[in-house]
Scaffold this motif. Structure first.
Motif, short mmCIF file in Angstrom:
data_model
loop_
_atom_site.label_atom_id
_atom_site.label_comp_id
_atom_site.label_asym_id
_atom_site.label_seq_id
_atom_site.Cartn_x
_atom_site.Cartn_y
_atom_site.Cartn_z
N ALA A 181 16.37 38.24 -70.55
CA ALA A 181 17.23 39.32 -70.08
C ALA A 181 18.37 38.81 -69.21
O ALA A 181 19.47 39.38 -69.22
CB ALA A 181 16.41 40.36 -69.30
N ARG A 182 18.14 37.75 -68.43
CA ARG A 182 19.16 37.23 -67.51
C ARG A 182 19.94 36.06 -68.07
O ARG A 182 20.92 35.65 -67.47
CB ARG A 182 18.48 36.81 -66.20
N GLY A 183 19.51 35.50 -69.19
CA GLY A 183 20.23 34.37 -69.76
C GLY A 183 20.01 33.07 -69.00
O GLY A 183 20.95 32.30 -68.80
N TRP A 184 18.77 32.81 -68.57
CA TRP A 184 18.49 31.56 -67.85
C TRP A 184 18.62 30.38 -68.80
O TRP A 184 18.12 30.42 -69.94
CB TRP A 184 17.08 31.59 -67.28
N PRO A 185 19.25 29.30 -68.37
CA PRO A 185 19.30 28.10 -69.23
C PRO A 185 17.94 27.42 -69.31
O PRO A 185 16.99 27.77 -68.60
CB PRO A 185 20.35 27.22 -68.54
N ARG A 186 17.87 26.41 -70.17
CA ARG A 186 16.59 25.76 -70.43
C ARG A 186 16.06 25.05 -69.19
O ARG A 186 14.86 25.08 -68.92
CB ARG A 186 16.77 24.76 -71.57
N ARG A 443 33.12 31.48 -69.93
CA ARG A 443 32.44 31.31 -71.21
C ARG A 443 31.92 29.89 -71.38
O ARG A 443 30.81 29.68 -71.89
CB ARG A 443 33.39 31.66 -72.35
N ARG A 444 32.70 28.90 -70.96
CA ARG A 444 32.26 27.51 -71.09
C ARG A 444 31.15 27.17 -70.09
O ARG A 444 30.23 26.43 -70.41
CB ARG A 444 33.44 26.55 -70.88
N ARG A 445 31.27 27.70 -68.88
CA ARG A 445 30.32 27.32 -67.82
C ARG A 445 29.00 28.05 -67.95
O ARG A 445 27.94 27.45 -67.77
CB ARG A 445 30.96 27.63 -66.46
N TRP A 446 29.02 29.34 -68.26
CA TRP A 446 27.78 30.13 -68.35
C TRP A 446 27.81 30.93 -69.65
O TRP A 446 28.07 32.15 -69.64
CB TRP A 446 27.64 31.06 -67.14
N PRO A 447 27.58 30.29 -70.78
CA PRO A 447 27.70 31.01 -72.07
C PRO A 447 26.61 32.05 -72.31
O PRO A 447 26.82 32.99 -73.07
CB PRO A 447 27.62 29.87 -73.10
N SER A 448 25.46 31.91 -71.69
CA SER A 448 24.34 32.81 -71.97
C SER A 448 24.01 33.74 -70.82
O SER A 448 22.94 34.35 -70.81
CB SER A 448 23.09 31.99 -72.31
N THR A 449 24.89 33.88 -69.82
CA THR A 449 24.59 34.75 -68.69
C THR A 449 24.62 36.21 -69.11
O THR A 449 25.36 36.60 -70.02
CB THR A 449 25.61 34.51 -67.57
N ALA A 450 23.79 37.01 -68.44
CA ALA A 450 23.73 38.45 -68.70
C ALA A 450 24.30 39.25 -67.55
O ALA A 450 24.14 40.48 -67.52
CB ALA A 450 22.28 38.88 -68.96
N ASN A 451 24.96 38.61 -66.60
CA ASN A 451 25.55 39.32 -65.46
C ASN A 451 26.76 40.11 -65.94
O ASN A 451 27.70 39.54 -66.50
CB ASN A 451 25.96 38.33 -64.38
N PRO A 452 26.80 41.43 -65.72
CA PRO A 452 27.93 42.23 -66.21
C PRO A 452 29.18 42.14 -65.36
O PRO A 452 30.23 42.66 -65.77
CB PRO A 452 27.36 43.65 -66.22
N HIS A 453 29.11 41.52 -64.18
CA HIS A 453 30.27 41.47 -63.30
C HIS A 453 31.30 40.47 -63.83
O HIS A 453 30.95 39.48 -64.48
CB HIS A 453 29.85 41.09 -61.89
N LEU A 454 32.55 40.74 -63.53
CA LEU A 454 33.63 39.89 -64.04
C LEU A 454 33.61 38.52 -63.38
O LEU A 454 33.69 37.50 -64.05
CB LEU A 454 34.98 40.59 -63.81
N ILE A 455 33.50 38.48 -62.06
CA ILE A 455 33.50 37.23 -61.31
C ILE A 455 32.06 36.90 -60.93
O ILE A 455 31.39 37.71 -60.28
CB ILE A 455 34.39 37.34 -60.07
N ILE A 456 31.60 35.74 -61.33
CA ILE A 456 30.25 35.27 -61.02
C ILE A 456 30.34 33.84 -60.53
O ILE A 456 31.39 33.18 -60.63
CB ILE A 456 29.32 35.36 -62.24
N ASN A 459 24.98 30.95 -58.70
CA ASN A 459 23.77 31.69 -58.36
C ASN A 459 23.69 33.03 -59.07
O ASN A 459 22.65 33.41 -59.61
CB ASN A 459 23.69 31.89 -56.84
N THR A 460 24.78 33.79 -59.06
CA THR A 460 24.74 35.12 -59.67
C THR A 460 24.75 35.07 -61.19
O THR A 460 24.51 36.09 -61.83
CB THR A 460 25.94 35.95 -59.18
N ALA A 461 25.04 33.90 -61.79
CA ALA A 461 24.98 33.80 -63.25
C ALA A 461 23.56 33.95 -63.76
O ALA A 461 23.36 34.28 -64.94
CB ALA A 461 25.57 32.46 -63.71
N LEU A 462 22.57 33.74 -62.91
CA LEU A 462 21.17 33.86 -63.30
C LEU A 462 20.57 35.21 -62.95
O LEU A 462 19.38 35.43 -63.13
CB LEU A 462 20.34 32.75 -62.63
N GLU A 463 21.40 36.13 -62.43
CA GLU A 463 20.92 37.45 -62.06
C GLU A 463 21.99 38.47 -62.41
O GLU A 463 22.91 38.17 -63.19
CB GLU A 463 20.57 37.50 -60.56
N THR A 464 21.90 39.66 -61.87
CA THR A 464 22.86 40.72 -62.19
C THR A 464 23.61 41.23 -60.97
O THR A 464 24.30 42.25 -61.05
CB THR A 464 22.14 41.90 -62.87
#
Length: 557
Positions: A181-186, A443-456, A459-464
């Motif tokens: 759901a959050r798009g955590w990397p491996r 897009r290059r730095r956090w391709p799988s993040t699920a955070n809906p905010h524009l600026i992340i 830390n916030t790339a792994l949450e919402t």
């Protein structure tokens, strides 16, 4: 197409004599075989097939048609369909045969192809954990010593049993759901799994895992503490025993105050911060401003008094007379709140601040920023997110809190518009370029993040959650032109360019009428001062950030 088939040595559509597949077969001098059967016959001898009982080229006593059927049966079970797996299904072939089109048995793009078992690096892909629920136990062992703490530093991964722990299986299932759901990397998923193995291998129902117990061992192994605590909180077995920062701040602010005054002031501050009976909790910033404003008065009264009930009205007026402007207004408002709380709770008999008028704080004249201050802020900001935040504040007059709350759906690149706090602004060329640069970096730095905010951020790339107020302004620390000052300067320049009209400011920026009047008064005072000094410097030309673009906020009327 027919001429091309003739050049390749193929005839028209027909049925292969070996595998019975329909398609383009070889010329008649090779007995009408498809290309795959032609190559198969070239490498194998003719014999009687054990499956279909036909005289055909065989490999390990089976023809190519039976080998294809064995691969199809292996694929239907969800496993691999190579020769090593298909050999286990050869005994069941022969009773029926699934016909197919020629040269399509080896196609990898079919929907029945099993999922990839290896990741991009070539390492085996770990299957998802099986579904699990909260373990049920018939009895719970009560805690004998509540003060005992576990020592996870002594954990031995070689002796841990990870197969029989139902709590670990449940935690892995919850962690997998959060990761998807959050798009955590491996790497984060592996760190969380290692941390859960350490914490839950010997877990017993009824125990609570405290933050003070896991912080040091997880930090020593460089494991993710925040993501691990999210899983433990979802399991309802985590206890956050950290000391809140408000406690340390409150203790520092009350240092040096008389014990009687300190005790009642602490109760009042906690009531403001946490709320109470018939009292709503106030904003933490309000509590900090109130206590900071009255601390000098409390220190002064502590020299001759031991309790707040000993403070008189004359002492309050004497202290207020030493202050001016906004400091006087804040101190008097905070003192009225303190003594009103004390009177309400029976701490004092008479309120010394009653009938003392606070009055309206005189608003100072807003001053514009100098060109070199704006240029300096534009130079020190180097990150794509920081440049976008500066453009939104300097061109569109967006507050830092609204910048943090922006979401991806608010940016309409096709129509060159952005929605901020419910208001739609047209995108100028500069802001659009910075927005595209940031989206590409995101897009290059956090391709799988699920955070809906524009600026992340990292830390916030792994949450919402949105980024913090400190992070959004970290690059402008020490500069005169901060995000809030850039916003004020943009609104003030709009009033200077188009005249001090409150209605125009309220329509362009969507501000309150009192705020619009304040900006109009400041612009009027600056224009009068400019006329008196006969200075032709208004309006000024800025540095690298264009002011009042043609398709900016002022052009959206």
């Amino acid at each position: 197409m027919r001429a091309k088939a003739r050049r390749r040595g193929l005839s028209g559509p027909a049925s292969c004599e070996s595998c019975l597949a329909w398609g383009r077969v070889q010329r008649p001098f090779v007995r009408g075989l498809c290309q795959a059967c032609y190559l198969f016959a070239r490498d194998h001898t003719v014999g009687r097939c054990r499956g279909c009982r036909r005289l055909q080229p065989v490999r390990k006593e089976y023809c190519r048609l039976c080998w294809g059927q064995a691969r199809a049966d292996a694929r239907a079970t969800g496993g691999l369909h190579g020769a090593a797996t298909a050999v286990h299904f050869l005994d069941g072939v022969g009773r029926h045969q699934q016909l197919f089109f020629a040269d399509m048995l080896s196609m990898r793009g079919a929907r029945t192809t099993p999922p990839r078992r290896y990741d991009r690096r070539g390492a085996p892909r770990k299957p998802p954990p099986p579904p699990a629920a909260r373990p049920y136990s018939r009895w719970i062992q009560p805690v004998l010593f509540d003060g005992a703490r576990r020592d996870y530093h002594r954990f031995d991964p070689g002796r841990a049993d990870t197969t029989t722990s139902g709590w670990l299986a449940w935690a892995r299932h919850l962690a997998h759901g959060l990761a998807e759901a959050r798009g955590w990397p491996r790497a984060v998923r592996q760190d969380v799994d290692r941390a859960l193995v350490m914490l839950l291998s010997e877990y017993a129902e009824g125990d609570m895992i405290r933050h003070s117990e896991i912080f040091s061992p997880l930090r020593a192994l460089n494991l993710s503490i925040e993501r691990t605590t999210e899983v433990l909180q979802a399991m309802e077995i985590f206890l956050n025993d950290r000391r809140p920062p408000f406690e340390d701040w409150l203790e520092a602010k009350l240092d040096g105050i008389a014990p009687g005054i300190r005790r009642e002031t602490e109760k009042w501050a906690r009531t403001l911060h946490d709320g109470g009976p018939r009292t709503l909790a106030r904003d933490p910033d309000t509590v900090r401003i109130y206590l900071t404003a009255i601390r000098p008065a409390l220190l002064e009264w502590s020299a001759g008094h031991d309790h707040v009930r000993e403070v008189t009205r004359d002492e309050v007026l004497a202290h207020v007379k030493t202050l001016q402007g906004r400091d006087r207004h804040q101190a008097l408002v905070a003192l009225r709140s303190l003594f009103a709380w004390a009177k309400k709770n029976g701490v004092i008999f008479r309120n010394p601040t009653s009938r003392i008028k606070v009055g309206q704080a005189a608003a100072p004249v807003l001053q514009p920023l100098l060109p070199h201050q704006v240029a300096r802020s534009a130079e020190v900001v180097t990150s794509p997110a920081g440049r976008l935040a500066v453009a939104l504040a300097a061109v569109h007059a967006v507050r830092p809190g609204a910048i943090r709350a922006l979401q991806l759906d608010d940016a309409d690149l096709g129509n060159r518009r952005i929605t901020v706090a419910g208001r739609t602004h047209p995108l100028d060329d500069l802001t659009q370029q910075l927005l595209l640069a940031w989206l590409e970096h995101r897009r290059r730095r956090w391709p799988s993040t699920a955070n809906p905010h524009l600026i992340i951020n990292m830390n916030t790339a792994l949450e919402t959650d949105p980024v913090s107020s400190w992070w959004i302004e970290r690059e402008l620390r020490g500069q005169r032109a901060t995000l809030d000052r850039l916003r004020i300067d943009r609104q003030l320049e709009e009033a200077l360019v188009h005249g001090p009209d409150p209605l125009h400011l309220a329509e362009v920026f969507g501000m309150d009428e009192k705020t619009a009047i304040r900006y109009a008064d400041s612009a009027r005072a600056l224009l009068e001062q400019s006329v008196e000094s006969e200075s032709p410097e208004f309006p000024r030309t800025r540095g690298s950030i264009p002011r009042n673009p043609g398709n900016g906020p002022s052009g959206s009327r």
